[in-house]
Design a protein around this motif. Structure first.
Motif, PDB file in Angstrom:
ATOM      1  N   UNK A 117      11.393  10.641   2.311  1.00 25.23           N
ATOM      2  CA  UNK A 117      10.450  10.070   3.315  1.00 25.23           C
ATOM      3  C   UNK A 117       8.882   9.418   2.677  1.00 25.23           C
ATOM      4  N   UNK A 118       8.947   9.391   1.642  1.00 27.62           N
ATOM      5  CA  UNK A 118       7.928   8.679   1.380  1.00 27.62           C
ATOM      6  C   UNK A 118       7.956   7.200   1.367  1.00 27.62           C
ATOM      7  N   UNK A 119       6.744   6.515   1.937  1.00 31.54           N
ATOM      8  CA  UNK A 119       6.434   4.978   2.053  1.00 31.54           C
ATOM      9  C   UNK A 119       5.484   4.799   0.664  1.00 31.54           C
ATOM     10  N   UNK A 120       6.093   4.363  -0.483  1.00 31.01           N
ATOM     11  CA  UNK A 120       5.432   3.764  -1.946  1.00 31.01           C
ATOM     12  C   UNK A 120       5.229   1.873  -1.700  1.00 31.01           C
ATOM     13  N   UNK A 121       3.801   1.693  -1.643  1.00 35.15           N
ATOM     14  CA  UNK A 121       4.194   0.506  -2.411  1.00 35.15           C
ATOM     15  C   UNK A 121       3.153   0.484  -3.535  1.00 35.15           C
ATOM     16  N   UNK A 122       3.360  -0.337  -4.325  1.00 34.13           N
ATOM     17  CA  UNK A 122       2.705  -0.298  -5.813  1.00 34.13           C
ATOM     18  C   UNK A 122       3.242   0.194  -6.583  1.00 34.13           C
ATOM     19  N   UNK A 123       2.172   0.955  -8.003  1.00 35.36           N
ATOM     20  CA  UNK A 123       2.549   1.564  -8.735  1.00 35.36           C
ATOM     21  C   UNK A 123       2.281   2.810  -8.518  1.00 35.36           C
ATOM     22  N   UNK A 124       3.286   3.524  -8.332  1.00 33.27           N
ATOM     23  CA  UNK A 124       2.953   5.365  -7.880  1.00 33.27           C
ATOM     24  C   UNK A 124       4.412   5.825  -8.506  1.00 33.27           C
ATOM     25  N   UNK A 125       3.928   7.333  -8.803  1.00 29.85           N
ATOM     26  CA  UNK A 125       4.887   8.215  -9.338  1.00 29.85           C
ATOM     27  C   UNK A 125       5.037  10.038  -8.416  1.00 29.85           C
ATOM     28  N   UNK A 126       5.856   9.945  -7.592  1.00 30.78           N
ATOM     29  CA  UNK A 126       5.518  11.122  -6.591  1.00 30.78           C
ATOM     30  C   UNK A 126       6.907  12.581  -6.908  1.00 30.78           C
ATOM     31  N   UNK A 127       5.995  13.009  -7.003  1.00 34.20           N
ATOM     32  CA  UNK A 127       6.686  14.963  -7.686  1.00 34.20           C
ATOM     33  C   UNK A 127       6.866  15.704  -6.496  1.00 34.20           C
ATOM     34  N   UNK A 128       8.161  16.265  -5.988  1.00 34.42           N
ATOM     35  CA  UNK A 128       7.657  17.367  -4.864  1.00 34.42           C
ATOM     36  C   UNK A 128       6.520  16.909  -3.977  1.00 34.42           C
ATOM     37  N   UNK A 129       7.069  15.696  -3.604  1.00 32.96           N
ATOM     38  CA  UNK A 129       6.560  15.282  -1.968  1.00 32.96           C
ATOM     39  C   UNK A 129       7.142  14.305  -1.036  1.00 32.96           C
ATOM     40  N   UNK A 130       6.251  14.889  -0.145  1.00 33.45           N
ATOM     41  CA  UNK A 130       7.733  14.047   1.181  1.00 33.45           C
ATOM     42  C   UNK A 130       6.928  13.833   2.791  1.00 33.45           C
ATOM     43  N   UNK A 131       7.675  12.845   2.456  1.00 34.36           N
ATOM     44  CA  UNK A 131       6.379  12.317   4.411  1.00 34.36           C
ATOM     45  C   UNK A 131       5.233  11.329   4.584  1.00 34.36           C
ATOM     46  N   UNK A 132       4.573  10.985   2.936  1.00 35.30           N
ATOM     47  CA  UNK A 132       3.617  10.389   2.390  1.00 35.30           C
ATOM     48  C   UNK A 132       3.782   8.623   2.389  1.00 35.30           C
ATOM     49  N   UNK A 133       2.554   7.854   2.841  1.00 33.09           N
ATOM     50  CA  UNK A 133       2.158   6.406   2.586  1.00 33.09           C
ATOM     51  C   UNK A 133       1.674   6.619   1.983  1.00 33.09           C
ATOM     52  N   UNK A 134       1.773   6.047   0.588  1.00 35.15           N
ATOM     53  CA  UNK A 134       1.193   5.281  -0.912  1.00 35.15           C
ATOM     54  C   UNK A 134       0.936   4.388  -0.745  1.00 35.15           C
ATOM     55  N   UNK A 135      -0.411   3.572  -0.948  1.00 30.59           N
ATOM     56  CA  UNK A 135      -0.778   2.246  -1.146  1.00 30.59           C
ATOM     57  C   UNK A 135      -1.235   1.837  -2.603  1.00 30.59           C
ATOM     58  N   UNK A 136      -0.528   1.420  -3.271  1.00 32.12           N
ATOM     59  CA  UNK A 136      -1.704   1.494  -5.337  1.00 32.12           C
ATOM     60  C   UNK A 136      -1.610   0.373  -5.681  1.00 32.12           C
ATOM     61  N   UNK A 137      -3.313  -0.465  -4.991  1.00 29.11           N
ATOM     62  CA  UNK A 137      -3.759  -1.763  -5.532  1.00 29.11           C
ATOM     63  C   UNK A 137      -4.198  -1.939  -6.399  1.00 29.11           C
ATOM     64  N   UNK A 138      -4.098  -0.757  -7.391  1.00 30.28           N
ATOM     65  CA  UNK A 138      -4.761  -1.169  -8.803  1.00 30.28           C
ATOM     66  C   UNK A 138      -4.164   0.531  -9.780  1.00 30.28           C
ATOM     67  N   UNK A 139      -3.652   0.837 -10.563  1.00 32.00           N
ATOM     68  CA  UNK A 139      -2.976   1.259 -11.179  1.00 32.00           C
ATOM     69  C   UNK A 139      -2.345   2.429 -10.919  1.00 32.00           C
ATOM     70  N   UNK A 140      -2.110   3.419 -11.803  1.00 35.55           N
ATOM     71  CA  UNK A 140      -0.793   4.088 -11.606  1.00 35.55           C
ATOM     72  C   UNK A 140      -1.300   5.310 -10.841  1.00 35.55           C
ATOM     73  N   UNK A 141      -0.664   5.169  -9.306  1.00 33.25           N
ATOM     74  CA  UNK A 141      -1.427   7.309  -8.567  1.00 33.25           C
ATOM     75  C   UNK A 141       0.366   7.567  -8.790  1.00 33.25           C
ATOM     76  N   UNK A 142      -0.277   9.229  -8.441  1.00 35.51           N
ATOM     77  CA  UNK A 142       0.160   9.851  -8.861  1.00 35.51           C
ATOM     78  C   UNK A 142       0.112  10.905  -7.778  1.00 35.51           C
TER      79      UNK A 142
END
Length: 477
Positions: free
Chosen positions: A295-320
């Motif tokens: 259920x996650x919507x991810x744009x850019x460099x990101x790592x998600x662990x045991x995370x659900x239904x998040x909107x993540x947009x990373x335009x600068x570096x790794x986001x965890x």
């Protein structure tokens, strides 16, 4: 879509205004959402322009924009292969009625029966084919003298949109407007959706220019008068049409809906399903984003662990993200937003606070655009500032001097033609130059590819206003 059934052209008019504060930190006042690639590889204004391109049967567009965004919009149109007939500069924001009046006046100059298709530049439309079909239906209705708006069949009881109630049928695809309704309470919105006669107000319009100007003169004569005078007194500035400042500022700050559409007996609506959203908040991007199996919507460099239904947009570096659900996380070079997805409308409160505290993160990104290219702020501290300058081929900065700061330039790509005082010299890759305070200087890219330099500013004051332009290719003196 084909325009061959109509003798007069359909002229798209792109309205590019607003600050997009609810999409902070990606959208900033000096670089708002329509200039950003939020829904794909192209920016929103590019997608809007290409959706109504010549290959779809439309005339070349008119663009009406904030004067601060003019060079960025001109460059984006060039990149997209779009040639506006007019790029009109508003000296101040005056809502959609004055802008529509300016557009109709310009369209009528092109053809006495020209139709105007008025489009916000910052809306997303996922089904272009359905959009073109709706425009064709709207054009057939507008040809009878009606002023057409496009209503979106609601998929949920949204309280953030205005609504349009359908009246009697004009054809199998168009209806008279019974009434417009402001943004409703939830219970009212639920009744609208259940009743089936209400549509979301998309803010898109189609009409013959002459028909609209007649109704505007009758229902909002002050808007009609000030728009006509501001256009008659407009001046050409490079490739831009600059409206006369004093008169346009006197135009009523009023929407097209309130000035004309809510009062006229010639309002019509075409219901449509076109995958529309006004992208008014991060929740709108969540609605149209592709989600993964968690259920996650991810744009850019990101790592998600045991995370659900998040909107993540990373335009600068790794986001965890670890062990969190239902968040909106947006990362840029100079700001990070973390919000519950149910409360993203409240991002505007953050922007209001930034404004109150006078912080630059409200206004601009580290990268700021110029008519010649852009400046990317890399690092700053007491008495120094480090930038990366990119100058496009054939462009040059103004001949200028600074009172408080000296500058050091190092070429990292391309070839620079430098004016320093009365002398000129060429700098190649790995060569550098020192520019003392008070000395006139200019930097020019005479090559065929981008010129890139690292600039180090030093001095007791490093404000952007410490510049005296002596000559400027872009009319900024």
């Amino acid at each position: 879509m084909s325009n061959e059934n109509f003798a007069a052209p359909i002229i798209p008019v792109l309205l590019s205004g607003g600050s997009g504060s609810r999409l902070w930190p990606v959208s900033r006042e000096r670089y708002p959402k329509q200039l950003l690639p939020l829904c794909g590889d192209q920016t929103m204004i590019q997608e809007t322009a290409l959706r109504v391109g010549r290959d779809h049967g439309f005339a070349d567009p008119i663009i009406i924009c904030n004067q601060e965004h003019r060079f960025a919009i001109a460059e984006q149109m060039m990149q997209a292969g779009v040639q506006p007939t007019h790029l009109v500069l508003e000296p101040c924001g005056r809502n959609t009625a004055p802008a529509a009046a300016i557009a109709a006046l310009l369209a009528r100059r092109e053809h006495p029966d020209a139709m105007v298709l008025l489009l916000p530049a910052d809306h997303a439309i996922l089904n272009a084919a359905a959009f073109h079909e709706a425009v064709m239906a709207g054009a057939q209705t507008a040809a009878t003298g009606m002023l057409v708006t496009f209503g979106i069949r609601p998929t949920s009881p949204e309280t953030g949109y205005g609504y349009i109630e359908k009246g009697d049928a004009l054809s199998d695809k168009a209806f008279r407007v019974q009434q417009f309704a402001e943004k409703p309470a939830l219970t009212v919105a639920q009744s609208y959706v259940a009743g089936g006669r209400h549509l979301w107000n998309s803010g898109m319009f189609l009409f013959r220019a002459q028909d609209f100007l007649e109704e505007l003169a009758r229902l909002a004569p002050e808007v009609a008068y000030t728009a006509e005078i501001a256009l008659e007194a407009a001046s050409h500035d490079l490739d831009f049409l600059r409206l006369e400042n004093k008169t346009f500022a006197q135009a009523p700050n009023i929407s097209l809906d309130f000035a004309v559409m809510e009062k006229t007996d010639r309002a019509a609506v075409v219901p449509c399903d076109i995958g529309w959203t006004d992208v008014g908040a991060w929740s709108a991007l969540w609605d149209i984003a592709q989600k993964d199996e968690t259920g996650n919507a991810v744009s850019g460099d990101a790592i998600l662990v045991d995370a659900h239904d998040n909107l993540v947009r990373s335009d600068a570096g790794l986001t965890a993200l670890v062990g969190v659900d239902n968040l909106t996380v947006v990362v840029t070079e100079d700001a990070v937003l973390v919000a519950n997805r149910s409360r993203v409308q409240e991002v505007k409160a953050v922007v209001d606070r930034l404004k109150h505290e006078g912080r630059k993160e409200r206004l601009e990104h580290r990268r700021t655009y110029r008519p010649w290219g852009y400046v990317h702020r890399l690092h700053d501290g007491p008495g120094f500032l480090v930038n990366r300058l990119t100058i496009h081929p054939g462009h040059k900065i103004s001949l200028q001097r600074h009172q408080h700061r000296a500058e050091h330039w190092v070429v990292v790509r391309g070839e620079a033609l430098v004016t320093l005082g009365d002398e000129q010299r060429v700098l190649h890759v790995n060569e550098s130059l020192f520019i003392p305070a008070g000395i006139p200087h200019r930097l020019e890219n005479a090559g065929t590819s981008d010129l890139c330099l690292v600039e180090v500013q030093t001095g007791d004051y490093l404000g952007a206003d410490d510049v005296v332009r002596i000559e400027d290719h872009y009319g900024r003196i």
